[in-house]
Design a protein around this motif. Structure first.
Motif, PDB file in Angstrom:
ATOM      1  N   LYS A  93       0.818  -1.217   0.000  1.00 50.21           N
ATOM      2  CA  LYS A  93       0.000   0.000   0.000  1.00 50.21           C
ATOM      3  C   LYS A  93       0.854   1.269   0.000  1.00 50.21           C
ATOM      4  O   LYS A  93       0.669   2.162   0.833  1.00 50.21           O
ATOM      5  N   VAL A  94       1.803   1.333  -0.906  1.00 50.60           N
ATOM      6  CA  VAL A  94       2.657   2.517  -1.014  1.00 50.60           C
ATOM      7  C   VAL A  94       1.991   3.536  -1.958  1.00 50.60           C
ATOM      8  O   VAL A  94       1.763   3.239  -3.131  1.00 50.60           O
ATOM      9  N   PRO A  95       1.652   4.744  -1.439  1.00 50.60           N
ATOM     10  CA  PRO A  95       0.961   5.747  -2.273  1.00 50.60           C
ATOM     11  C   PRO A  95       1.946   6.496  -3.179  1.00 50.60           C
ATOM     12  O   PRO A  95       2.223   7.682  -2.977  1.00 50.60           O
ATOM     13  N   LEU A  96       2.449   5.787  -4.177  1.00 50.40           N
ATOM     14  CA  LEU A  96       3.511   6.305  -5.031  1.00 50.40           C
ATOM     15  C   LEU A  96       3.110   7.613  -5.722  1.00 50.40           C
ATOM     16  O   LEU A  96       3.889   8.565  -5.768  1.00 50.40           O
ATOM     17  N   LYS A  97       1.884   7.641  -6.242  1.00 52.14           N
ATOM     18  CA  LYS A  97       1.420   8.854  -6.955  1.00 52.14           C
ATOM     19  C   LYS A  97       1.449  10.078  -6.034  1.00 52.14           C
ATOM     20  O   LYS A  97       2.050  11.099  -6.372  1.00 52.14           O
ATOM     21  N   ASP A  98       0.845   9.949  -4.851  1.00 56.00           N
ATOM     22  CA  ASP A  98       0.783  11.086  -3.919  1.00 56.00           C
ATOM     23  C   ASP A  98       2.185  11.531  -3.502  1.00 56.00           C
ATOM     24  O   ASP A  98       2.487  12.723  -3.454  1.00 56.00           O
ATOM     25  N   LEU A  99       3.038  10.561  -3.190  1.00 54.59           N
ATOM     26  CA  LEU A  99       4.391  10.899  -2.725  1.00 54.59           C
ATOM     27  C   LEU A  99       5.169  11.652  -3.797  1.00 54.59           C
ATOM     28  O   LEU A  99       5.886  12.611  -3.503  1.00 54.59           O
ATOM     29  N   MET A 100       5.012  11.212  -5.049  1.00 51.46           N
ATOM     30  CA  MET A 100       5.763  11.854  -6.132  1.00 51.46           C
ATOM     31  C   MET A 100       5.151  13.200  -6.513  1.00 51.46           C
ATOM     32  O   MET A 100       5.871  14.126  -6.881  1.00 51.46           O
ATOM     33  N   GLU A 101       3.850  13.322  -6.422  1.00 49.33           N
ATOM     34  CA  GLU A 101       3.223  14.622  -6.727  1.00 49.33           C
ATOM     35  C   GLU A 101       3.650  15.662  -5.697  1.00 49.33           C
ATOM     36  O   GLU A 101       3.891  16.822  -6.016  1.00 49.33           O
ATOM     37  N   GLU A 102       3.733  15.216  -4.449  1.00 47.86           N
ATOM     38  CA  GLU A 102       4.176  16.098  -3.378  1.00 47.86           C
ATOM     39  C   GLU A 102       5.606  16.573  -3.628  1.00 47.86           C
ATOM     40  O   GLU A 102       5.943  17.737  -3.454  1.00 47.86           O
ATOM     41  N   GLU A 103       6.439  15.642  -4.086  1.00 48.79           N
ATOM     42  CA  GLU A 103       7.847  15.954  -4.306  1.00 48.79           C
ATOM     43  C   GLU A 103       8.044  16.898  -5.502  1.00 48.79           C
ATOM     44  O   GLU A 103       8.843  17.819  -5.439  1.00 48.79           O
ATOM     45  N   PHE A 104       7.311  16.635  -6.582  1.00 46.68           N
ATOM     46  CA  PHE A 104       7.619  17.339  -7.828  1.00 46.68           C
ATOM     47  C   PHE A 104       6.596  18.400  -8.232  1.00 46.68           C
ATOM     48  O   PHE A 104       6.847  19.177  -9.149  1.00 46.68           O
ATOM     49  N   GLY A 105       5.432  18.405  -7.582  1.00 46.19           N
ATOM     50  CA  GLY A 105       4.418  19.401  -7.931  1.00 46.19           C
ATOM     51  C   GLY A 105       3.928  19.295  -9.366  1.00 46.19           C
ATOM     52  O   GLY A 105       3.574  20.287  -9.995  1.00 46.19           O
ATOM     53  N   LEU A 106       3.932  18.085  -9.886  1.00 46.62           N
ATOM     54  CA  LEU A 106       3.455  17.826 -11.251  1.00 46.62           C
ATOM     55  C   LEU A 106       2.481  16.649 -11.208  1.00 46.62           C
ATOM     56  O   LEU A 106       2.542  15.840 -10.284  1.00 46.62           O
ATOM     57  N   PRO A 107       1.595  16.535 -12.207  1.00 42.46           N
ATOM     58  CA  PRO A 107       0.733  15.353 -12.242  1.00 42.46           C
ATOM     59  C   PRO A 107       1.573  14.082 -12.396  1.00 42.46           C
ATOM     60  O   PRO A 107       2.493  14.049 -13.221  1.00 42.46           O
ATOM     61  N   VAL A 108       1.266  13.093 -11.584  1.00 43.12           N
ATOM     62  CA  VAL A 108       1.966  11.811 -11.662  1.00 43.12           C
ATOM     63  C   VAL A 108       0.921  10.728 -11.900  1.00 43.12           C
ATOM     64  O   VAL A 108      -0.091  10.668 -11.193  1.00 43.12           O
ATOM     65  N   LEU A 109       1.151   9.891 -12.910  1.00 36.19           N
ATOM     66  CA  LEU A 109       0.243   8.782 -13.195  1.00 36.19           C
ATOM     67  C   LEU A 109       1.020   7.478 -13.037  1.00 36.19           C
ATOM     68  O   LEU A 109       2.180   7.378 -13.451  1.00 36.19           O
ATOM     69  N   VAL A 110       0.360   6.499 -12.436  1.00 36.30           N
ATOM     70  CA  VAL A 110       1.005   5.215 -12.174  1.00 36.30           C
ATOM     71  C   VAL A 110       0.178   4.115 -12.817  1.00 36.30           C
ATOM     72  O   VAL A 110      -1.059   4.150 -12.767  1.00 36.30           O
ATOM     73  N   GLY A 111       0.844   3.160 -13.436  1.00 33.70           N
ATOM     74  CA  GLY A 111       0.106   2.047 -14.031  1.00 33.70           C
ATOM     75  C   GLY A 111       0.901   0.760 -14.004  1.00 33.70           C
ATOM     76  O   GLY A 111       2.110   0.754 -13.790  1.00 33.70           O
ATOM     77  N   ASN A 112       0.171  -0.321 -14.222  1.00 37.14           N
ATOM     78  CA  ASN A 112       0.759  -1.659 -14.276  1.00 37.14           C
ATOM     79  C   ASN A 112       1.634  -1.785 -15.533  1.00 37.14           C
ATOM     80  O   ASN A 112       1.231  -1.399 -16.624  1.00 37.14           O
ATOM     81  N   ASP A 113       2.834  -2.329 -15.362  1.00 35.61           N
ATOM     82  CA  ASP A 113       3.799  -2.349 -16.472  1.00 35.61           C
ATOM     83  C   ASP A 113       3.284  -3.043 -17.737  1.00 35.61           C
ATOM     84  O   ASP A 113       3.401  -2.490 -18.832  1.00 35.61           O
ATOM     85  N   ALA A 114       2.687  -4.218 -17.579  1.00 36.78           N
ATOM     86  CA  ALA A 114       2.247  -4.947 -18.779  1.00 36.78           C
ATOM     87  C   ALA A 114       1.021  -4.287 -19.408  1.00 36.78           C
ATOM     88  O   ALA A 114       0.891  -4.223 -20.636  1.00 36.78           O
ATOM     89  N   ASN A 115       0.114  -3.769 -18.567  1.00 35.81           N
ATOM     90  CA  ASN A 115      -1.044  -3.021 -19.076  1.00 35.81           C
ATOM     91  C   ASN A 115      -0.574  -1.859 -19.941  1.00 35.81           C
ATOM     92  O   ASN A 115      -1.075  -1.616 -21.033  1.00 35.81           O
ATOM     93  N   LEU A 116       0.408  -1.119 -19.412  1.00 39.68           N
ATOM     94  CA  LEU A 116       0.844   0.096 -20.111  1.00 39.68           C
ATOM     95  C   LEU A 116       1.715  -0.205 -21.320  1.00 39.68           C
ATOM     96  O   LEU A 116       1.820   0.608 -22.232  1.00 39.68           O
TER      97      LEU A 116
END
Ligand SMILES: [Zn+2]
Length: 334
Positions: A93-116
């Protein structure tokens, strides 16, 4: 959007790769480092940030439209939360999107590798302009992505597209996922290597034995492919069998989704026709009717090792298309 840049990150169990790319999928800068996943999420997160900073530093920050991250599943693609990645110990349950948006102030999108990867092949690779396609990656595991009517199929919880975990042999070998007789357990790289070891232990002679200096533990799908390419009949037969199982899996997918293209990537697909011919033959033989396959080519992926990075880029590019694949995706731009 023209002239805008995107940072793509491919978070793998072994390597973290990052790239700065334009909207056409051209990679302008890239970097990579070891994941060292055993050091835990905090340290890995630091490395992801470092890679992103490196890419941001290569351009004017105002040019960067967003950051896309592909990660091993299962994950929540809307919230960008890694649920429980088997290759990344401690990632629960690591909130990767939120953590990275906080760090960079940009929209961050996360997806499953094979799906993407499906998204990447549709946007930049073998499936350009195709509204209904299925991507399958065959390497250490088997994963995939299903694009139906120009939407990436996510399912109710974002867990759809696990084409490698469809049951092929109801009483077959146990899969890493816990299920029995999954396509992955029968046709992924480790299954190919296992079959080679079994045959050699039965006393069958094959060039594979020499390629590993007699050390059967060293056999991987790569050596089997090497022997097969050199004409070794046993190695060719092992790929024929893997192709047969993949073909059976594709017949299921054709019947369920009626796509107009099947794209196959991943390291095992490098075997080329030795794998693709038995796949196509099985599909022709088993599909319910010829209209399921006669207008549905089964082709190799074209993006190679960059498919993950380009999947991350393709994901961010959805922002300009009203989230046509990701209805309801929280983009951070509303
Ligand atoms: Zn499985």
């Amino acid at each position: 959007m023209v002239g805008k840049l995107i940072v793509g990150v491919d978070l793998g169990g072994t390597q973290i790769r990052a790239a700065l790319a334009d909207g056409e999928g051209r990679i302008i800068h890239r970097t990579s480092c070891l994941t060292l996943a055993e050091e835990g999420p905090g340290r890995v997160m630091g490395r992801i940030k470092g890679a992103i900073y490196k890419m941001m530093g290569a351009t004017d920050r105002g040019q960067v439209q967003g950051i896309g991250i592909v990660a091993p599943g299962p994950l929540d693609p809307w919230k960008g939360v890694i649920m429980d990645a088997p290759n990344l110990p401690g990632w629960k349950k690591v909130p990767l999107k939120d953590l990275m948006e906080e760090e960079f102030g940009l929209p961050v999108l996360v997806g499953n590798d094979a799906n993407l990867a499906a998204l990447a092949e549709q946007r930049f690779g073998a499936g350009q302009g195709i509204a209904d396609l299925i991507y399958i990656t065959v390497s250490t595991g088997i994963g995939g992505g299903i694009i139906a009517d120009n939407r990436l199929l996510l399912g109710a919880q974002g867990l759809a597209g696990e084409v490698g975990h469809q049951t092929i042999e109801a009483h077959g070998p146990r899969c890493n996922c816990g299920n029995i007789g999954c396509l992955e357990a029968l046709a992924a790289g480790p299954a190919i290597a296992r079959r080679a070891r079994e045959l050699i232990k039965e006393g069958i002679e094959t060039a594979i034995t020499d390629l590993v200096g007699g050390d059967l533990d060293e056999i991987t799908a790569r050596e089997v492919n090497q022997a097969a390419q050199a004409g070794d009949p046993i190695a060719i037969e092992i790929f024929r069998q893997a192709g047969f199982y993949i073909g059976v899996g594709i017949v299921n997918l054709l019947h369920l989704f009626n796509p107009s293209l099947i794209v196959i990537g991943g390291s095992v697909a490098k075997a080329g026709d030795l794998l693709f011919e038995p796949i196509r033959a099985t599909v022709r033989e088993r599909a319910m009717a010829s209209y399921y396959w006669e207008n549905t080519p089964i082709v190799p992926a074209t993006l190679g090792d960059d498919v993950g990075l380009l999947g991350a880029v393709a994901l961010v590019l959805l922002l300009e298309h009203n989230s046509e694949y990701f209805d309801g995706l929280s983009t951070g731009l509303e």
